[in-house]
Design a protein around this motif. Structure first.
Motif, PDB file in Angstrom:
ATOM      1  N   ALA A 141       0.833  -1.200   0.000  1.00 42.11           N
ATOM      2  CA  ALA A 141       0.000   0.000   0.000  1.00 42.11           C
ATOM      3  C   ALA A 141       0.870   1.253   0.000  1.00 42.11           C
ATOM      4  CB  ALA A 141      -0.907  -0.002   1.227  1.00 42.11           C
ATOM      5  N   HIS A 142       0.469   2.256  -0.792  1.00 37.72           N
ATOM      6  CA  HIS A 142       1.221   3.496  -0.905  1.00 37.72           C
ATOM      7  C   HIS A 142       0.407   4.659  -0.350  1.00 37.72           C
ATOM      8  CE1 HIS A 142       2.972   1.240  -4.538  1.00 37.72           C
ATOM      9  NE2 HIS A 142       3.900   1.253  -3.596  1.00 37.72           N
ATOM     10  N   VAL A 143       1.100   5.605   0.263  1.00 34.64           N
ATOM     11  CA  VAL A 143       0.432   6.816   0.738  1.00 34.64           C
ATOM     12  C   VAL A 143      -0.246   7.497  -0.451  1.00 34.64           C
ATOM     13  CG1 VAL A 143       0.774   9.087   1.770  1.00 34.64           C
ATOM     14  CG2 VAL A 143       2.029   7.103   2.641  1.00 34.64           C
ATOM     15  N   GLY A 144      -1.514   7.840  -0.298  1.00 35.73           N
ATOM     16  CA  GLY A 144      -2.285   8.446  -1.375  1.00 35.73           C
ATOM     17  C   GLY A 144      -3.244   7.485  -2.043  1.00 35.73           C
ATOM     18  N   ASP A 145      -2.989   6.160  -1.914  1.00 34.28           N
ATOM     19  CA  ASP A 145      -3.959   5.178  -2.413  1.00 34.28           C
ATOM     20  C   ASP A 145      -5.282   5.343  -1.671  1.00 34.28           C
ATOM     21  OD1 ASP A 145      -2.042   4.057  -4.057  1.00 34.28           O
ATOM     22  OD2 ASP A 145      -1.706   2.290  -2.804  1.00 34.28           O
ATOM     23  N   VAL A 146      -6.346   4.866  -2.278  1.00 36.09           N
ATOM     24  CA  VAL A 146      -7.608   4.788  -1.563  1.00 36.09           C
ATOM     25  C   VAL A 146      -7.777   3.367  -1.020  1.00 36.09           C
ATOM     26  CG1 VAL A 146      -8.720   6.621  -2.873  1.00 36.09           C
ATOM     27  CG2 VAL A 146      -8.937   4.253  -3.665  1.00 36.09           C
ATOM     28  N   ALA A 224       0.375  -2.864   9.208  1.00 32.76           N
ATOM     29  CA  ALA A 224       1.650  -3.383   9.714  1.00 32.76           C
ATOM     30  C   ALA A 224       2.533  -3.896   8.588  1.00 32.76           C
ATOM     31  CB  ALA A 224       1.387  -4.499  10.718  1.00 32.76           C
ATOM     32  N   GLN A 225       1.942  -4.591   7.621  1.00 32.33           N
ATOM     33  CA  GLN A 225       2.735  -5.178   6.543  1.00 32.33           C
ATOM     34  C   GLN A 225       3.242  -4.135   5.552  1.00 32.33           C
ATOM     35  OE1 GLN A 225       3.713  -8.437   6.448  1.00 32.33           O
ATOM     36  NE2 GLN A 225       2.778  -8.446   8.473  1.00 32.33           N
ATOM     37  N   SER A 226       2.469  -3.062   5.345  1.00 34.31           N
ATOM     38  CA  SER A 226       2.859  -2.038   4.369  1.00 34.31           C
ATOM     39  C   SER A 226       3.594  -0.865   4.994  1.00 34.31           C
ATOM     40  CB  SER A 226       1.614  -1.521   3.627  1.00 34.31           C
ATOM     41  OG  SER A 226       1.056  -2.512   2.798  1.00 34.31           O
ATOM     42  N   GLY A 227       3.554  -0.746   6.335  1.00 36.01           N
ATOM     43  CA  GLY A 227       4.227   0.364   6.990  1.00 36.01           C
ATOM     44  C   GLY A 227       3.547   1.697   6.749  1.00 36.01           C
ATOM     45  N   VAL A 228       2.211   1.688   6.661  1.00 35.34           N
ATOM     46  CA  VAL A 228       1.439   2.909   6.427  1.00 35.34           C
ATOM     47  C   VAL A 228       0.270   2.930   7.409  1.00 35.34           C
ATOM     48  CG1 VAL A 228       2.059   3.048   3.983  1.00 35.34           C
ATOM     49  CG2 VAL A 228       0.005   1.768   4.671  1.00 35.34           C
ATOM     50  N   GLY A 229      -0.515   4.002   7.358  1.00 31.42           N
ATOM     51  CA  GLY A 229      -1.726   4.093   8.162  1.00 31.42           C
ATOM     52  C   GLY A 229      -2.951   4.250   7.289  1.00 31.42           C
ATOM     53  N   PHE A 230      -4.114   4.200   7.915  1.00 36.59           N
ATOM     54  CA  PHE A 230      -5.380   4.326   7.179  1.00 36.59           C
ATOM     55  C   PHE A 230      -6.302   5.317   7.874  1.00 36.59           C
ATOM     56  CE2 PHE A 230      -4.205  -0.204   6.275  1.00 36.59           C
ATOM     57  CZ  PHE A 230      -3.886  -0.009   4.935  1.00 36.59           C
ATOM     58  N   GLU A 231      -6.958   6.117   7.069  1.00 34.63           N
ATOM     59  CA  GLU A 231      -8.036   6.978   7.546  1.00 34.63           C
ATOM     60  C   GLU A 231      -9.317   6.492   6.878  1.00 34.63           C
ATOM     61  OE1 GLU A 231      -8.018  11.569   8.382  1.00 34.63           O
ATOM     62  OE2 GLU A 231      -8.544  11.254   6.269  1.00 34.63           O
ATOM     63  N   ILE A 232     -10.237   5.985   7.692  1.00 35.75           N
ATOM     64  CA  ILE A 232     -11.483   5.401   7.196  1.00 35.75           C
ATOM     65  C   ILE A 232     -12.624   6.364   7.491  1.00 35.75           C
ATOM     66  CG2 ILE A 232     -13.023   3.405   7.316  1.00 35.75           C
ATOM     67  CD1 ILE A 232     -10.195   2.819   6.201  1.00 35.75           C
ATOM     68  N   THR A 278     -16.428  -5.753 -10.401  1.00 36.80           N
ATOM     69  CA  THR A 278     -16.418  -5.846  -8.939  1.00 36.80           C
ATOM     70  C   THR A 278     -17.218  -4.735  -8.279  1.00 36.80           C
ATOM     71  OG1 THR A 278     -14.264  -6.943  -8.975  1.00 36.80           O
ATOM     72  CG2 THR A 278     -14.914  -5.867  -6.922  1.00 36.80           C
ATOM     73  N   ARG A 279     -17.103  -3.530  -8.773  1.00 37.95           N
ATOM     74  CA  ARG A 279     -17.808  -2.363  -8.236  1.00 37.95           C
ATOM     75  C   ARG A 279     -17.632  -2.242  -6.711  1.00 37.95           C
ATOM     76  NH1 ARG A 279     -20.846  -0.088 -12.120  1.00 37.95           N
ATOM     77  NH2 ARG A 279     -21.459  -1.359 -13.921  1.00 37.95           N
ATOM     78  N   PRO A 280     -16.403  -2.023  -6.252  1.00 37.95           N
ATOM     79  CA  PRO A 280     -16.146  -1.931  -4.811  1.00 37.95           C
ATOM     80  C   PRO A 280     -16.610  -0.589  -4.253  1.00 37.95           C
ATOM     81  CG  PRO A 280     -14.167  -1.391  -5.998  1.00 37.95           C
ATOM     82  CD  PRO A 280     -15.185  -1.767  -7.038  1.00 37.95           C
ATOM     83  N   THR A 281     -16.557  -0.475  -2.947  1.00 35.32           N
ATOM     84  CA  THR A 281     -16.852   0.783  -2.261  1.00 35.32           C
ATOM     85  C   THR A 281     -15.567   1.351  -1.685  1.00 35.32           C
ATOM     86  OG1 THR A 281     -19.051  -0.002  -1.631  1.00 35.32           O
ATOM     87  CG2 THR A 281     -18.182   1.875  -0.422  1.00 35.32           C
ATOM     88  N   VAL A 282     -15.251   2.588  -2.035  1.00 36.89           N
ATOM     89  CA  VAL A 282     -14.105   3.272  -1.440  1.00 36.89           C
ATOM     90  C   VAL A 282     -14.499   3.715  -0.039  1.00 36.89           C
ATOM     91  CG1 VAL A 282     -12.614   5.310  -1.567  1.00 36.89           C
ATOM     92  CG2 VAL A 282     -13.159   4.019  -3.649  1.00 36.89           C
ATOM     93  N   ILE A 283     -13.673   3.361   0.972  1.00 37.63           N
ATOM     94  CA  ILE A 283     -14.020   3.664   2.364  1.00 37.63           C
ATOM     95  C   ILE A 283     -12.976   4.526   3.070  1.00 37.63           C
ATOM     96  CG2 ILE A 283     -15.414   1.573   2.622  1.00 37.63           C
ATOM     97  CD1 ILE A 283     -13.043   0.327   4.175  1.00 37.63           C
ATOM     98  N   GLY A 284     -11.872   4.860   2.398  1.00 42.46           N
ATOM     99  CA  GLY A 284     -10.861   5.666   3.071  1.00 42.46           C
ATOM    100  C   GLY A 284      -9.630   5.877   2.225  1.00 42.46           C
ATOM    101  N   ARG A 285      -8.563   6.333   2.908  1.00 42.56           N
ATOM    102  CA  ARG A 285      -7.299   6.629   2.233  1.00 42.56           C
ATOM    103  C   ARG A 285      -6.120   6.081   3.023  1.00 42.56           C
ATOM    104  NH1 ARG A 285      -7.096   9.765  -2.058  1.00 42.56           N
ATOM    105  NH2 ARG A 285      -8.947  10.970  -2.653  1.00 42.56           N
ATOM    106  N   VAL A 286      -5.030   5.835   2.288  1.00 43.10           N
ATOM    107  CA  VAL A 286      -3.767   5.442   2.909  1.00 43.10           C
ATOM    108  C   VAL A 286      -3.026   6.714   3.287  1.00 43.10           C
ATOM    109  CG1 VAL A 286      -1.617   4.182   2.614  1.00 43.10           C
ATOM    110  CG2 VAL A 286      -3.690   3.385   1.455  1.00 43.10           C
ATOM    111  N   VAL A 287      -2.558   6.780   4.547  1.00 42.42           N
ATOM    112  CA  VAL A 287      -1.853   7.959   5.037  1.00 42.42           C
ATOM    113  C   VAL A 287      -0.483   7.545   5.567  1.00 42.42           C
ATOM    114  CG1 VAL A 287      -3.964   9.216   5.590  1.00 42.42           C
ATOM    115  CG2 VAL A 287      -2.932   7.728   7.314  1.00 42.42           C
TER     116      VAL A 287
END
Length: 313
Positions: A141-146, A224-232, A278-287
């Motif tokens: 996961a990269h910072v800025g991804d959804v 933990a695996q990507s070393g990033v955080g999430f804002e949901i 698939t039509r997923p739902t975006v629920i947040g961002r990678v921070v």
């Protein structure tokens, strides 16, 4: 000892470096992916489950791991521990459930082993194949991804709560609510492994895993695996009308309820439109900050705890 602590201990002793849904075997341009799961009578099968549903779930848990890697399933092996005196008709119905789930995912049960056991125990091993280019991992996961997810959240947890009597729901005199109630219970007893969705998502995602242990646990694992955080974002969480009708504690079910077997993934925002089927739902961002937080509707933020389904040993 909690399940997570036990897993960490085993990874340390066995010198395992990667925490993925499956083991990967290098086959030049492809990986053969292999994952195993175990389910038991007393801890995994509500007494209301039919033999068919028990067979279905036994296979679904392994195929969900295959789906989370973006792999095409090649088959499932089954080790079946059967209590003494189990009727042949019961085993037949279980086998039909196994076959039904595998067929739904475009594969089949290949064989396995049987033994006598004190309680019904099923260990399934899923096998799949995926191009190295499109193999999804928990890291990446990269910072800025959804952050996005398939399906809806909390359905299975709500279904299990209805079965156990922890939730009463609305009286069955309302046909619509009765239908929603039965839908939640079916989601709990016959989870659908998102195999086809996984193969599509893996072509464009940066990380992925399933939510069998709950959304919160999966978010913390990807973090933990990507070393990033999430804002949901609370207002973006996909929650069914059935869950809303059956409980006031909707957020608890959505974040911490287990058993949905949906796919949680990160993806560049520009690529979301490529997931036509698939039509997923975006629920947040990678921070960047390594925290997992929920942004409330009023603009405030609260931590999302690392909790969900865990065996206690």
């Amino acid at each position: 000892m909690k399940e997570g602590e036990l897993i960490e201990l085993l990874y340390e002793v066995l010198s395992l470096s990667q925490r993925e849904d499956c083991v990967l075997f290098d086959m030049e341009e492809h990986y053969v992916v292999v994952g195993c799961d175990m389910v038991h009578e007393r801890t995994d099968f509500p007494f209301q489950m039919t033999p068919y549903q028990r067979g279905w779930m036994s296979v679904a848990v392994s195929l969900s791991d295959i789906a989370a890697m973006g792999a095409q399933p090649l088959g499932v092996l089954v080790a079946l521990g059967i209590p003494e005196g189990t009727p042949p008709s019961y085993v037949r119905q279980m086998a039909e459930g196994m076959r039904g789930c595998a067929a739904h995912a475009g594969t089949r049960v290949l064989g396995g082993d049987t033994d006598r056991h004190d309680e019904l125990t099923v260990c399934t091993t899923g096998v799949g194949i995926v191009s190295k280019r499109y193999c999804a991992r928990r890291r990446g996961a990269h910072v800025g991804d959804v952050v996005a997810i398939t399906g809806t959240l909390g359905d299975a947890a709500c279904g299990f709560a209805l079965l156990s009597g922890k939730l009463r729901g609305d009286p069955l005199s309302d046909p619509l609510k009765a239908h929603e109630r039965e839908g939640l219970i079916e989601r709990a007893l016959m989870p659908i492994p998102r195999v086809r969705e996984g193969m599509e998502i893996a072509r464009v995602c940066t990380s992925m895993m399933d939510t069998s242990d709950g959304l919160a646990m999966s978010l913390h694992e990807l973090s933990a695996q990507s070393g990033v955080g999430f804002e949901i974002y609370e207002h973006m969480l996909p929650i069914s009308e059935g869950v809303r009708a059956c409980t006031e504690d909707v957020l608890e079910m959505a974040l911490y309820g287990a058993g949905d077997f949906e796919l949680l993934f990160t993806i560049p925002e520009r690529a979301v439109h490529m997931l036509e089927h698939t039509r997923p739902t975006v629920i947040g961002r990678v921070v960047e900050q390594r925290e997992v937080v929920l942004r409330k509707s009023d603009g405030s933020s609260v931590p999302i705890d690392r909790r969900g389904w865990e065996h206690i040993f």
